[in-house]
Design a protein around this motif. Structure first.
Motif, mmCIF file in Angstrom:
data_model
loop_
_atom_site.group_PDB
_atom_site.id
_atom_site.type_symbol
_atom_site.label_atom_id
_atom_site.label_comp_id
_atom_site.label_asym_id
_atom_site.label_seq_id
_atom_site.Cartn_x
_atom_site.Cartn_y
_atom_site.Cartn_z
ATOM 1 N N LYS A 243 0.826 -1.212 0.000
ATOM 2 C CA LYS A 243 0.000 0.000 0.000
ATOM 3 C C LYS A 243 0.855 1.254 0.000
ATOM 4 O O LYS A 243 1.916 1.291 0.629
ATOM 5 N N HIS B 298 -11.782 -0.788 -7.629
ATOM 6 C CA HIS B 298 -10.992 -2.018 -7.574
ATOM 7 C C HIS B 298 -10.702 -2.466 -8.998
ATOM 8 O O HIS B 298 -11.499 -2.209 -9.912
ATOM 9 N N SER C 118 -6.134 -4.699 -7.378
ATOM 10 C CA SER C 118 -5.765 -3.422 -6.764
ATOM 11 C C SER C 118 -6.960 -2.774 -6.081
ATOM 12 O O SER C 118 -8.115 -3.147 -6.301
ATOM 13 N N LEU D 136 -8.152 1.441 -4.980
ATOM 14 C CA LEU D 136 -7.912 2.877 -4.920
ATOM 15 C C LEU D 136 -9.062 3.490 -4.143
ATOM 16 O O LEU D 136 -10.220 3.433 -4.576
ATOM 17 N N HIS E 238 -10.439 6.944 -2.313
ATOM 18 C CA HIS E 238 -10.303 8.394 -2.161
ATOM 19 C C HIS E 238 -10.764 8.795 -0.765
ATOM 20 O O HIS E 238 -11.948 8.733 -0.441
ATOM 21 N N ILE F 152 -5.367 9.685 -1.295
ATOM 22 C CA ILE F 152 -5.867 8.458 -1.893
ATOM 23 C C ILE F 152 -4.982 7.301 -1.438
ATOM 24 O O ILE F 152 -3.748 7.395 -1.438
ATOM 25 N N VAL G 172 -3.763 3.701 -2.282
ATOM 26 C CA VAL G 172 -3.668 2.783 -3.415
ATOM 27 C C VAL G 172 -2.884 1.560 -2.971
ATOM 28 O O VAL G 172 -1.874 1.668 -2.272
ATOM 29 N N LYS H 296 0.694 0.932 -11.516
ATOM 30 C CA LYS H 296 0.460 2.383 -11.488
ATOM 31 C C LYS H 296 0.809 3.071 -12.799
ATOM 32 O O LYS H 296 0.467 4.246 -12.987
ATOM 33 N N ILE I 64 -4.603 4.517 -14.916
ATOM 34 C CA ILE I 64 -4.224 4.725 -13.521
ATOM 35 C C ILE I 64 -3.194 5.843 -13.369
ATOM 36 O O ILE I 64 -3.295 6.680 -12.465
#
Length: 551
Positions: A217, A234, A248, A250, A252, A258, A260, A283, A288
């Motif tokens: 993370k 996701h 993954s 993400l 907010h 954020i 990730v 990433k 992304i």
């Protein structure tokens, strides 16, 4: 070596190992039931929350049960409610959204909260201390104590100030014995004391092997125009191949932040695979990368997570105590949630222990905990999703997702599964294949914009260990490590470790195994994935390891 002085001891009604959601909830519930109970929590992190790492989107069912009036408080950490919830399937260039309409309702995140789980634990700690719970951060529980009948009577914390050669340094301090009528183990995934107890009491007998993933993370501060508080995303698929499970998240959060992260299931076969590099490569995906460009990475960490679910939960109780939280393995894999069940398990264990103590019992096995959990809210959460992980493992991501979705719909609509209850098969380390069956993976070099190297990442985890202490990563046989880990498997520890702890370097014309224990972020992947089970993770001195601010 100097003769060890005797340990001092302290007695309590209940001793709890680990100030995570499970341990803190158990402590709070015990004091809610009986304020006169003496309860202590020992926590290896330098502070509560220092070693806590999770996504996290939290189902509030656990907190609602523990603290029904929490929403009326001003300073609680549940400030960002989920507003949007999307899942995507990635290939190398595209992101195809999966319609929420076809997703089983149990996977919906609406009504849930995006949080820092570390901050949730810090908040719970204030509640516990206000009730009179004693919390000792910076002390690692390293040994289980037993009475003459073999029942657990407490734990011992590790000695401090031990030199690398095992001698007592100038700041040496003997560990403490914390004795209790009952002991609760809430260390999280692959806890060292839980591992000892599971082996000693054969708590995993008749269960499927526990399954694990590694979650890596980062916390970012991104440009305000790219931030949408309450957005949950996701992904599945790229950069992993279809045979390798993972995905993954993400999330907010507030303040333009954020979270990730990337999870790789640890039953992967290719020894050349690097979960850290897969995360960095993720990433760079066209869908992304723009999110992070112009932003700033502010924190990093990694942690193993339990994925076995219903089939893999060991027997919870043993004479003198019980396993709770992720020490037991209560994570719901398709929901990507475990903290709600950790809280519920702490409450559930506390209720039974309080009743036992009220009845004058101590050091016996509280079988009520084991006998009832599958009919509780925890069991009802895990049972309908029990086949998702086995289906992913057996059929790969694309087919496994479809079959898993079908099975969850059958469970939801008809309370029935065509698959029954599937087994997980083998432990994760046995899936790793010899290097000769695979080709090396060439990962792109980090660009310093959205992708980074491991050492600069570890720096952001605030990890620290004393250089002159004994290595807490125990290799049983260096000969096995060279002949098998290196020669047969091409040194996978140099890749599965997300912190650059392990290296094979040439020294005096021979490959030498180097362990950079000071880099360890306590993810415990090495303890899980080493193909020979030749590496054992043990607790270093208390207070060492990462110091996560709000992960």
């Amino acid at each position: 070596m100097n003769e060890l002085p005797p340990r001092e001891s302290m007695e309590f009604d209940v001793v709890i190992v680990g100030a995570g959601p499970a341990g803190l909830s158990a402590a709070i519930r015990l004091k809610q039931i009986n304020p006169d109970l003496s309860v202590v929590i020992v926590e290896k992190g330098v502070e509560v929350g220092a070693h806590i790492l999770s996504g996290a989107v939290v189902d509030p069912i656990g907190i609602d049960t523990l603290l029904p009036d929490w929403r009326n408080e001003q300073n609680h950490p549940f400030t960002t409610e989920v507003k949007e919830d999307h899942i995507f399937m990635l290939d190398e260039t595209r992101a195809k959204q999966i319609s929420n309409r076809i997703m089983p309702k149990l996977l919906s995140n609406h009504g849930k909260y995006i949080v820092s789980l570390g901050n949730v634990c810090r908040w719970l700690a204030t509640k516990a201390e206000a009730l009179g719970v004693e919390i000792y951060p910076g002390f690692a529980a390293t040994e289980v104590l037993y009475n003459e009948d073999g029942a657990v009577t407490g734990i011992a914390t590790g000695d401090m100030g031990v030199e690398k050669d095992g001698s007592q340094g100038p700041n040496y301090m003997r560990g403490m014995e914390l004795l209790g009528k009952y002991v609760l183990i809430g260390e999280g995934a692959r806890g060292s004391l839980a591992k000892t107890l599971i082996n000693k009491f054969e708590l995993d007998k008749g269960r499927s092997p526990q399954k694990y993933g590694i979650g890596i993370k980062e916390l970012w501060e991104i440009n305000p125009e790219k931030h949408h508080a309450g957005l949950v995303q996701h992904t599945l698929g790229w950069p992993l191949d279809d045979a390798t499970g993972g995905g993954s998240f993400l999330y907010h959060m507030e303040n333009n932040q954020i979270a990730v992260g990337f999870v790789v299931h640890l039953n992967y076969k290719n020894p050349y695979l690097s979960p850290f590099e897969e995360f960095q490569r993720f990433k760079t995906h066209p869908a992304i990368r723009p999110i992070f460009e112009g932003g700033k990475r502010i924190a990093y960490g990694a942690r193993s997570l339990t994925e076995g679910g219903w089939q893999s939960v060991p027997k919870l109780t043993f004479p003198g105590g019980a396993l709770i939280g992720c020490s037991a393995g209560f994570m719901n894999v398709p929901r990507i949630k475990g903290s709600h069940n950790a809280v519920l398990s702490g409450i559930y264990a506390a209720n039974a222990i309080a009743d036992a103590i009220k009845s004058g019992r101590s050091h016996d096995e509280i079988t009520e905990i084991e006998n009832g959990w599958r009919d509780s809210a925890i069991g009802k959460d895990l049972y309908p999703v029990r086949n998702v992980k086995p289906l992913l493992s057996k059929y790969g991501t694309k087919k496994g997702v479809r079959l898993g979705g079908f099975d969850m719909w059958c469970q939801t609509l008809f309370h029935f599964s065509l698959f029954g209850t599937m087994s997980h098969g083998l432990p994760d380390y046995l899936y790793l294949e010899p290097a000769e069956k695979h080709k090396p993976i060439e990962y792109p070099k980090p660009d310093g914009v959205v992708s980074f190297d491991r050492l600069s990442s570890v720096f952001l985890s605030n990890t620290n260990h004393e250089e002159n202490e004994p290595c807490h990563l125990k290799v049983t046989s260096l000969d096995v490590q060279e002949k098998s880990e290196l020669t047969v498997y091409a040194g996978p520890s140099t890749r599965y470790c997300p912190a650059g702890v392990y290296e094979w370097i040439e020294k005096d014309g021979r490959e030498t195994y180097v362990i950079n224990a000071q880099n360890c972020v306590h993810c415990k992947t090495c303890d899980i994935k080493d193909p020979n089970q030749n590496i054992t993770w043990t607790c270093p001195q208390g207070g060492e390891g990462p110091v996560y601010p709000n992960m």
